[in-house]
Design an enzyme around this catalytic site. Sequence first.
Site, PDB file in Angstrom:
ATOM      1  CD  GLU A  53      -2.928   1.103   2.327  1.00  0.00           C
ATOM      2  OE1 GLU A  53      -4.086   1.516   2.173  1.00  0.00           O
ATOM      3  OE2 GLU A  53      -2.501   0.718   3.426  1.00  0.00           O
ATOM      4  CB  ALA A  91       0.029  -2.575  11.590  1.00  0.00           C
ATOM      5  CG  MET A  92      -0.099  -3.417   4.775  1.00  0.00           C
ATOM      6  SD  MET A  92      -1.108  -1.974   4.323  1.00  0.00           S
ATOM      7  CE  MET A  92      -2.292  -2.749   3.229  1.00  0.00           C
ATOM      8  CG  ASN A 142      -0.433  -7.091   4.003  1.00  0.00           C
ATOM      9  OD1 ASN A 142      -0.425  -6.268   3.103  1.00  0.00           O
ATOM     10  ND2 ASN A 142       0.498  -7.130   4.951  1.00  0.00           N
ATOM     11  CG  HIS A 147      -6.426   0.594  12.660  1.00  0.00           C
ATOM     12  ND1 HIS A 147      -6.827   1.907  12.726  1.00  0.00           N
ATOM     13  CD2 HIS A 147      -6.011   0.405  11.377  1.00  0.00           C
ATOM     14  CE1 HIS A 147      -6.668   2.476  11.535  1.00  0.00           C
ATOM     15  NE2 HIS A 147      -6.166   1.583  10.703  1.00  0.00           N
ATOM     16  CD  GLU A 148      -3.436  -2.366  10.689  1.00  0.00           C
ATOM     17  OE1 GLU A 148      -3.748  -2.606   9.503  1.00  0.00           O
ATOM     18  OE2 GLU A 148      -3.152  -1.221  11.082  1.00  0.00           O
ATOM     19  CG  HIS A 160      -7.978  -1.845   7.790  1.00  0.00           C
ATOM     20  ND1 HIS A 160      -8.698  -0.878   7.127  1.00  0.00           N
ATOM     21  CD2 HIS A 160      -6.931  -1.196   8.372  1.00  0.00           C
ATOM     22  CE1 HIS A 160      -8.120   0.298   7.305  1.00  0.00           C
ATOM     23  NE2 HIS A 160      -7.057   0.134   8.061  1.00  0.00           N
ATOM     24  CD  GLU A 220      -5.941   3.266   6.832  1.00  0.00           C
ATOM     25  OE1 GLU A 220      -6.038   2.966   8.029  1.00  0.00           O
ATOM     26  OE2 GLU A 220      -5.372   2.540   5.996  1.00  0.00           O
TER      27      GLU A 220
END
Length: 850
Positions: free
Chosen positions: A125, A261-262, A264, A296-297, A300, A319
Site C-alpha cells: 500500500e 502496521a498493514m 494484508n 484497527h488492522e 480492516h 482508515e
Amino acid sequence: MTLGKDFRLPGDVRPVRYSAHLAPDLGAGTFEGRLELEVKLAEPRREVTLHAVELSVERARAGTAGNAIRAIRIESDAESETVTLSFEQEIPAGTAVLDLAWRGRFSPGLRGLYRAGPVAVTQFEAADARRVFPCFDEPAFKARWNIQLLQLPQGIAAISNGRIAEDRVEEGGKRTVAFTETPPLSSYLIALCVGDLAASEPAVIRGVPIRTWAVPAKKHLTRFAQDCAAAVLPLLEDYFGQPYAYGKLDQIGVPDFEAGAMENAGAITFREVALLLDARTAPLNVQKRVAEVITHELAHQWFGNLVTMLWWDDLWLNEAFATWMAYKIVDVWKPAWRVWMDFEVGKGAALHLDSLKSSHAIRAEVKNAQEAGESFDAITYEKGGAILRMIEGYLGEERFRDGIRLYMRKHREANATADDLWGALAESSGQPILELANGWIRQVGYPLLSVAQRGGELVVRQRRFFSDPETKEEGAATRWLVPLVLRYRDEGGVREHRELLRTDEAAVVPPARGAIGWVLANAGARGFYRVAYDAPLLRRLIEALPELQSEERMNLVSDQWALVRAGAAKVDGFLRLLDGVARHESDHSVLDEVVSRLSWIEHRGVSDADRPALQAWIARLFSAAASELSWDSAAGEDDERRLRRAAVTRGLTLVARDRAAVEQAQERYRRLVTHDSRPIDPNLLDVVVAAAARAADRARFEELRKLAEEEIDPAAKRRYLHALAMVEDPGLIAESVELSLSDTVRMQDFATFMGTLLANRATRELAWRLVQERWTEVRKKADSPMLLRRLVEALGALPDRTHLGAVEAFLAAHPVEGAKQAIAQTLERLRMDVTLRERLMPEVGAFVRH
C-alpha cells in the site's frame, strides 16, 4: 510519448485470477517471476497495459481458446509506472490468460519486496505491488490470487494471504510453497513474508487459526497479541454481521517497517513495537497502543478488505472507520482502560492540523498513487474517525450499526464509495445523512461555535476556525450541518438536548426546568468542533468542572488552548484554568492534557530568562499530588492511580525539572539498569529513562547505547534509543547527532530519532546543520515516502524566526516529491508557532513574575 503520472488503467480489461510463481533469492536480493493472469476483455484488444516498476518483463503472450498470441513489443513507461504489451494480433473479447515472465530486485526502502533484518517482506500500500508483480495495481481491480514461492531454502518460514496448501522439497533441496487461493482482493492487500521467524502456538477462534510471528528471540513476546486477536475477532464478526473471510490469521512482527502496521488480508504485518510486548512489564499505554493497532488492522479485514474503496480518494473510508472501530471494540474488551480518552488525544491532533489553511478535506481529489500516499495523516485517520463517532452519537449506536451491516451486505467482496456508506446509514436511520456527512468529509476545516446566553435561549454562531489569527477565509464562507448535543444543568438535574445547526446563527431553546445553571455545547466531547463561550457561561462552566465528564474537561482545556493560539483568549486566563484543573483533577487523561499544554509553553512559549520562574510555578501545581501519590506504587493499586502518578511525575520531572523529582527519577534508573529487586512502576519508565538521559555523562551514554542495541523488548528498545537523542551534556551532543546516521538507528526509527534531536534544546542546532549539510545521506536514510514526510514534519520543532527562514529556504531548494502537503503544513505551523512564541513570551513572563 509517456502516459503521464496520472494515468489510470482502462476499465475494459479486468483481472479475474492471478496464478503467480515467485522465486526470491534472499542472498542476492533479486527475484524471478512467472504469472498466468486470467483477464476479462469487454472488447477486442491488441494492447494491454499493466502496472510495473523496475521489472524486466522478458516474455508475454496471451492464450485464448487454445490459441497463443505472442507479444511483439513490451514497452515500459517509468512515469506512469506501467508496461504495455503489444500483441501480434487482437485478443478477442471474453476471457484470456496472459502468460508473463519477469525479473526484479528487492527495493532499497521499506516498500515493495525488501529486506528487514533476517526477513524479506512486502509492503504494497498504496501502489507498490507493481514493484514485484506486473498487475492491475488499483483498488478497483479485485481478483483472486494463487501464489507459489519457489527456490526457498529449508528452515525458514513462508507466509502469504492463504493457508499453506503444499510445502515440498524439490531436487537440489530447495522448497516450493503453494498457498490456497484468496477471495477477491485488491493488489495492495497481497503479502509475502519469508525468513527466520517463529510462530506462537495457534489459537483457534470460531474455526479461524490465529498465529503471531516474530524473530525467534522475540517469540516469548507474542502472547499479548494472541490474546488480543482472539478476543476481538469474534466481537468484530458480531458487529459486522459477517464471518471473517480469510480462513486464517497471521500477525507478523517485522524488524524494519515504515508504518505501524498493514492490513494484508489474513497476513497482517506490524512494526514490532506495535505487536510484541510482555504484559507483565509493559506500561499500560504500550498495551493499549498495541491493542488498538491490532484491532484497527482486524477491522480492516471487513472495512477495506472485504469491502474496498473504489479509488484512493476514499482512502479515509478504510482508515477512518478502522480508527473509530478499534477504539469501540477495545472499549468492549477492556472497559477499564477507558480508551475513548486516548481517542480524544488523537482527535486533538486532527483538530490542530485541520485548523491550518493548508489542511485538506477528508475526501480529497487524488490523481495518482503518490498523492494517495500523502493522505495517510491525522485528517484521514483521526478526523475521519471523529466524524464517524459524531454521526453515531447523533443517530444512536443501534441505527448506526444497522447501517454498517447493510453496507457490508450490499458490497461484500466488491468496491464502494463514501456515498454508498451514507446511503446505507440513511436507509437504516431515516436521517439526512448524505447532506450531513458530505459537508464534513468534502470540506476543509471545521467550525468554531460561539455560545452566548440571552434570557432563556442560547445564541449559537458558527464560522470556520483557524489557529492563525492572521488567516481569513477566502471566498464564500464555509458552513456545516452541526449535530449539536448540549449538556446542561437546570433545576431538575443534568440533561441533554440535540439540535441540528443549519445556519450561521441560531437561537437554541433547551427544554429546561427553570434557570440553566451551566451549559456545555459539546456533550461527551463527540463533536468535531471548537467552542468559545461568553464570559458568564465560561465562568459557570469552570465552576462546574467536577460535574463534567473527564473527556469534557479534557476538551475544555484543549478548546481554551486553541483559542489562546488563535488570539481569541489570553494566556494568563488559560494558565489560571490549568492551575484550577491541575490542583483538583483526579483523571490521568485530563492531567496528561494539562501537562502537554504546559510542556509546549515551557519549551517554546517562554524566554530563557523567565523559564526558571515558570518551571517553579509548574512544580507548585503538581507538588501536592506528587506528595500524595509518591513514586512507588502499592500492592493492589488500580490503573487510574498508576497513570495519574505517571502524568504528575512527567509534569514535575520533565516539564518543571524539579530537582527532587529528577533525583528520584535517576535513582529509579539506577535500579532499572542494575536489576535492583525493588520494583519500578512500568508506567514511569518513559519519565525515568528520559530524566536519566538528560543528565547523562559519557558512561551513561555508552550504557544507553548498549541497551538500545541489545534490548529485546521493542518498546524498551525504542525508549533507550530515543533517550540517546535527549542528552544535554555538551560533550555528547555531536555524538548523539551523528548516531542518527549510524546502524544503531534503523531506517524505521530515523525520522522519530531526528525529531527528538530537533526538539531537544541542546541538540537541535547541530541536528539541523546535519540535515542541511548532509542532505544526501539524510534522504537516503529516510528512503521511504512516509519517513520523508515525517522528517519534513520534524522540522516544525525548530522554534525561532531565524529557523523559519532557513527551513523555508532549505525546502525550496530541496523539494521532496510525495511530501508537498507535508511541506505546506509544516511551514504554516512553523510560521504560526514562531509568531505565537513571540506573542506569548512577554505574556507568560508577566504572569510568572506577578
